[in-house]
Design an enzyme around this catalytic site. Sequence first.
Site, PDB file in Angstrom:
ATOM      1  N   PRO A 270      24.058  35.312  21.121  1.00 33.93           N
ATOM      2  CA  PRO A 270      23.904  34.805  19.672  1.00 33.93           C
ATOM      3  C   PRO A 270      25.145  35.602  19.036  1.00 33.93           C
ATOM      4  O   PRO A 270      25.542  36.743  19.172  1.00 33.93           O
ATOM      5  CB  PRO A 270      22.426  35.301  19.266  1.00 33.93           C
ATOM      6  CG  PRO A 270      22.396  36.585  20.088  1.00 33.93           C
ATOM      7  CD  PRO A 270      22.912  36.304  21.306  1.00 33.93           C
TER       8      PRO A 270
ATOM      9  N   CYS B 284      47.839  28.733  -2.591  1.00 32.41           N
ATOM     10  CA  CYS B 284      48.628  27.400  -2.871  1.00 32.41           C
ATOM     11  C   CYS B 284      48.436  26.177  -2.011  1.00 32.41           C
ATOM     12  O   CYS B 284      49.552  25.438  -1.437  1.00 32.41           O
ATOM     13  CB  CYS B 284      50.150  27.854  -3.080  1.00 32.41           C
ATOM     14  SG  CYS B 284      50.577  28.987  -4.484  1.00 32.41           S
TER      15      CYS B 284
END
Length: 443
Positions: A292, A358
Amino acid sequence: MLIDRPAATPAQLLVELFPDGSHLDEHDQVVVGGCSLTELADRFGTPALVVDEAALRGRARAYREALDRYWPNSQAVFASKSFPCTEVVRTLVEEGLGVDIAGGGELVTALAAGADPAHIVMHGNAKTDAELAMAVAAGVGTVVIDNLHDLERLENLVTTGRQAVLLRVVPEVDADTHAAMMTGHRGSKFGLTGSQAREAADRVRRSPRLRLDGLHVHVGSQLMDTDPFRRAVEALSAPPGVGSHSVYDLGGGLGVRYTYGDRPPTIDEYVRTLTDAAREHLPGDARLIVEPGRSLVAPAALTLYRVVTVKPGERPLVAVDGGMADNLEPMLYGQRFEATVVNRVGGGEGCDLVGRHCESGDTLIRDVPLRSPRAGDVVAVPVTGAYCYSLANNYNGARRLPVVFCRDGRAREAVRRETYADLLRRDTGAVHPRALPFLQPRS
């Protein structure tokens, strides 16, 4: 007699996405691990990744208890690629888990966290000589063979004893998940086909330096249905000429609840599916391993941001001081998250929660309800414990965020925020004096 129960409020629905035990205090502010999220943001700054230690330990125990209940000869190993933070690994090792690694850096992190090398499983479809040499030198218990070149390299490196290996086989199971998260389909870059697995098995059996313990399979990540797991276990009994074995690693991939409509299987249901299939298709005395990752760490953490600007519009643009440098999942996988202003929880109008970087694609969540967001607000995004830290980056010179552990009302910094000096640390050229005022520790 049926009793009508009141429908959950928007605030209650949101709190359900936060780590187990989270609640609203008397001021309707979110409390995680006994800590006010507003106070955490003030103390540690933003963005910050907050881990609820008790919730993390609770999920580890849920795995351990389910395995003990359904297949006692078994072990869970944490897929550390999902959150390769030393303190996270240390916590899960303390709870009795082994560690799954996929590179030299993850090996060093596991060792630094105190992991027993005998309970480390090494993966990788392109392991280098240097990484395999590290594994052998560290005494890594199991190396997963992904290709025939792994065998050649490993045989040349083992000088004493015999290195235990598993063969990763391609089950040819198509999982219903994002294409980038599929790993067990035909043509996957991971694993051995049937003929390759037979050749690899024959070579390992002839090797005086390697020992074939068993097989490994993994079908993908963020799976919301147990059927692919069942079919993958069935595939482990199919490769002709490979034989039966003492160890079967069934991989990981259980999905988590990121948003309201998600309904993943529980840990108990997942383990029960695997073990039921194992009883039908695998030797009854075999040792089972599960790996997991996301399902352990994702629900145990959240990210805090501070709102920098709000631009009105058809859907207001709420810009925060983080984004794709600390959470690439929306951009890479199209993953949906939810969010809330921490002291005005639930409800509000739909907004686009956007980052500071950006790129037009730097949008964390589209059309997420936020109540009267304004500059300076603290916003929390739950279920960010998996892959956000792993994929954190320095785009636009962003300093990677700290990791804060909370438990019983106490908070501690497990990983500090990067400094501007950290950004230049690997540069070999001289630093111009103009930069020096900004390079003080913790600036």
